[in-house]
Design a protein around this motif. Structure first.
Motif, PDB file in Angstrom:
ATOM      1  N   LYS A  49     116.125  65.353  68.936  1.00 22.27           N
ATOM      2  CA  LYS A  49     117.541  64.982  69.007  1.00 22.27           C
ATOM      3  C   LYS A  49     118.138  65.314  70.362  1.00 22.27           C
ATOM      4  O   LYS A  49     118.997  64.586  70.855  1.00 22.27           O
ATOM      5  N   MET A  52     117.118  62.651  72.773  1.00 22.63           N
ATOM      6  CA  MET A  52     117.902  61.426  72.583  1.00 22.63           C
ATOM      7  C   MET A  52     119.404  61.663  72.786  1.00 22.63           C
ATOM      8  O   MET A  52     120.218  60.788  72.524  1.00 22.63           O
ATOM      9  N   LEU A  54     121.458  63.278  71.027  1.00 25.50           N
ATOM     10  CA  LEU A  54     122.253  63.193  69.798  1.00 25.50           C
ATOM     11  C   LEU A  54     122.969  64.506  69.556  1.00 25.50           C
ATOM     12  O   LEU A  54     123.942  64.557  68.813  1.00 25.50           O
ATOM     13  N   TYR A  78     113.556  55.660  68.920  1.00 27.87           N
ATOM     14  CA  TYR A  78     113.662  56.904  68.152  1.00 27.87           C
ATOM     15  C   TYR A  78     113.574  56.579  66.667  1.00 27.87           C
ATOM     16  O   TYR A  78     114.310  55.733  66.168  1.00 27.87           O
ATOM     17  N   PRO A  80     114.217  58.346  63.279  1.00 24.52           N
ATOM     18  CA  PRO A  80     114.727  59.580  62.679  1.00 24.52           C
ATOM     19  C   PRO A  80     113.950  59.950  61.425  1.00 24.52           C
ATOM     20  O   PRO A  80     113.175  59.151  60.905  1.00 24.52           O
ATOM     21  N   SER A  84     117.394  60.744  56.848  1.00 23.21           N
ATOM     22  CA  SER A  84     118.645  60.566  57.585  1.00 23.21           C
ATOM     23  C   SER A  84     119.445  59.353  57.110  1.00 23.21           C
ATOM     24  O   SER A  84     120.557  59.143  57.568  1.00 23.21           O
ATOM     25  N   VAL A  85     118.884  58.529  56.239  1.00 22.65           N
ATOM     26  CA  VAL A  85     119.678  57.395  55.754  1.00 22.65           C
ATOM     27  C   VAL A  85     119.755  57.381  54.229  1.00 22.65           C
ATOM     28  O   VAL A  85     118.962  58.009  53.540  1.00 22.65           O
ATOM     29  N   PHE A 148     110.754  51.994  58.805  1.00 21.08           N
ATOM     30  CA  PHE A 148     111.289  52.661  59.994  1.00 21.08           C
ATOM     31  C   PHE A 148     110.392  52.415  61.205  1.00 21.08           C
ATOM     32  O   PHE A 148     110.866  52.198  62.313  1.00 21.08           O
TER      33      PHE A 148
END
Ligand SMILES: Nc1ncnc2c1ncn2[C@@H]1O[C@H](COP(=O)(O)OP(=O)(O)OP(=O)(O)O)[C@@H](O)[C@H]1O
Ligand SMILES: [Mg+2]
Lengths: 264, 292
Positions: A49, A52, A54, A78, A80, A84-85, A148
């Motif tokens: 993170k 990136m 974030l 990236y 994740p 994360s979703v 993903f």
């Protein structure tokens, strides 16, 4: 092959003044499959993170292909952590993978036919064509992981950061994903993967970053994967250590790699 | 003609609120929409006092500013003061709404507003509030124009912003990683909700705004697993609620805004029973998602 993909200097990241990454310093060469390994809470996700951007870092600097992230963002992908979703979100596999073609500059326009073709090709590469129109909650964990990865492939990047793409994946999917990653490496891509399983890490990656808040060691797998380094990273966690020292002491590679190698 | 005005105004509000509500629900922020729709009250009153008129533009600006302030306050309480999300929301909007009420009661006489009007609206007066051009030409009822304009604005926003809202809602981390500003899209949505609330509240009141923000999107969510379809179904249920709600109100001689909310609730109930995802027998996510 001396091109440097990732260069990190004196990186320190804190949550509430508690350091999670402390004075990290390493470079990673381009064109390798690189594992980031360490115990739970050792800062692996945090490392990705902060690369990136974030989350903010307290100090240090990071360069990708010898440039700041902003300059090379289109070359970086990236992935994740799967958690994360919200997998109940009303989108299909195809729609998620098409997001891989979204850019800041084309967000207001419809995707071009070429973008859509690239997304479909990525779906094919991960073997999900039959599921392309399924809503994403109707997939198994391993299939979600592949979605993903497909989205990431659709980005056509040069450097990939993936957070635990093997989590919750069965042996068959694992093999399929690993094949894909190896072929990406062959195509000259750099893939950096956060990985949990020490048993498989050694056979998956040719480079490794061993982490536990501090950097224990970064280098070719053979040099990193020693019982001394592992002890330093996992110190105290005896059950893991004894398993690992068994592994290290084995002269040959672990069985899993043989299976993989023997596959046609 | 009168019926047509009511239904048209109700539909415009239903459409504007519903389209935004879809994204609020998917962001698990339905209650933030609720909060904003109440919290804009002090913004409206202040704009009213400053501009000394019921002009639309100052009210919109005042409301948008307070709407964004609401979001900022909620986030501050949540992330910096470490309160739970629902507590942060509850504190913020009751506090701001109370300030609005105090302002109204302090300046009664100067402010042509009252609590009832804010909560329940004055949709019954829609056909009376006629706009007439200086040359005497009749434009028809003002609220129809205002809510219609608001609807066009929101429609444009959702059409052009679809991919931005989609990706920042589904996977904000990924969106940020490819360089899309999640903060920008977040505040764009919150401002749009605030503006819609102001545009709508005068004619239909805060309660119907909240109902239209949450109920038709929740109904649509039960019936489809495609985002585009969810937007279309939301629009359909919104318009149907306005239509049947009006005739229900006429039949029982009751509140129009109330009847429209009730009809929206009936559609939700039907969807719960008949949902292709398995109806009531399927694990239901509605309570935690929309009211949580
Ligand atoms: N948002 C946050 N706020 C406060 N502390 C956090 C936050 N995220 C992570 N941490 C802490 O930072 C440390 C590192 O977390 P991180 O997620 O990077 O570990 P990890 O190596 O990815 O672990 P895992 O193997 O479990 O995924 C942990 O001790 C965690 O408790
Ligand atoms: Mg992690």
């Amino acid at each position: 092959m001396s091109l440097t993909a990732v260069e990190i200097h004196n990186l320190t990241v804190t949550y509430d003044r508690r350091p999670v990454l402390w004075d990290i310093d390493f470079s990673l060469p381009a064109g390798h499959l690189i594992g980031v390994v360490g115990p739970n809470g050792s800062g692996k996700t945090t490392l990705l993170k902060s690369i990136m951007q974030l989350i903010p870092s307290s100090s240090g600097y990071i360069r990708l292909f010898d440039q700041p992230l902003e300059e090379v963002r289109h070359r970086i992908s990236y992935v994740p952590q799967r958690e994360s979703v919200d997998w109940d979100f009303p989108v299909s596999v195809r729609q998620v993978v098409r997001m891989g073609r979204y850019r800041r500059g084309n967000l207001l326009r419809r995707l071009s036919a070429q973008d859509k073709a690239l997304a479909d090709h990525a779906i094919e590469q991960v073997g999900m064509t039959a599921f392309a129109d399924r809503q994403i909650s109707q997939l198994s964990g391993g299939q979600q992981q592949r979605v993903f990865i497909a989205r990431s492939l659709a980005q056509e990047a040069d450097l990939y950061f993936m957070d635990e793409p093997f989590a919750g994946v069965d042996a068959a999917s694992e093999d399929a994903i690993l094949k894909l990653l190896s072929s990406m490496k062959e195509a000259g891509k750099t893939v950096v993967i956060v990985h949990h399983d020490l048993q498989t890490a050694r056979s998956f990656f040719d480079w490794m970053v061993l982490l536990n808040t501090r950097l224990i060691k970064a280098g070719v797998t053979k040099e990193v994967f020693t019982s001394q380094n592992l002890q330093e990273a996992y110190g105290g966690q005896l059950t893991i250590l004894s398993q690992v020292s068994d592994l290290v002491q084995e002269k040959d590679f672990p069985i899993r790699e043989k299976q993989y190698r023997d596959k046609p | 003609m009168e019926a047509f005005c009511f239904i048209l105004t109700g539909s415009f509000v239903a459409l504007s609120c519903g389209l935004l509500g879809v994204f609020l629900i998917l962001r698990k922020m339905a209650m933030v929409g609720d909060a904003i729709s109440h919290a804009v009250l002090p913004g409206i009153v202040l704009a009213y006092l400053v501009s000394e008129s019921r002009d639309t533009i100052p009210m919109l600006l005042g409301a948008a500013a307070v709407g964004v302030l609401t979001t900022l306050l909620i986030e501050w309480l949540y992330s910096k003061a470490r309160l739970q999300m629902d507590a942060s929301i509850g504190i913020t909007f009751t506090w701001l709404f109370a300030i609005g009420i105090i302002l109204i009661s302090l300046y009664t006489g100067q402010v042509d507003l009252d609590q009832d009007c804010v909560l329940y609206g004055e949709i019954a007066y829609v056909p009376l509030d006629l706009w007439i051009l200086p040359n005497g030409k009749m434009l028809g009822p003002g609220p129809v124009w205002i809510t219609g304009g608001g609807f066009l604005l929101i429609l444009g926003l959702v059409i052009f912003g679809f991919r931005g809202f989609e990706i920042t809602t589904f996977n904000p981390e990924y969106a940020a990683a490819i360089g899309i500003s999640t903060v920008f899209w977040h505040y764009l949505l919150m401002s749009a909700v605030s503006i819609t609330t102001v545009i709508s509240f005068e004619s239909v009141g805060a309660i119907l705004v909240v109902a239209f923000l949450i109920v038709p999107p929740a109904t649509a969510y039960l019936l489809t697993d495609k985002l585009q379809h969810m937007l279309w179904l939301t629009a359909l249920f919104g318009v149907l609620s306005a239509f049947f709600g009006y005739y229900l109100a006429v039949a029982i001689d009751g509140s129009i805004a109330g009847a429209m909310s009730v009809v929206a609730g009936i559609f939700l109930t039907l969807a719960l029973l008949l949902s292709p995802k398995g109806g009531v027998l399927r694990k239901q996510k509605i309570p935690s998602r929309t009211v949580g």
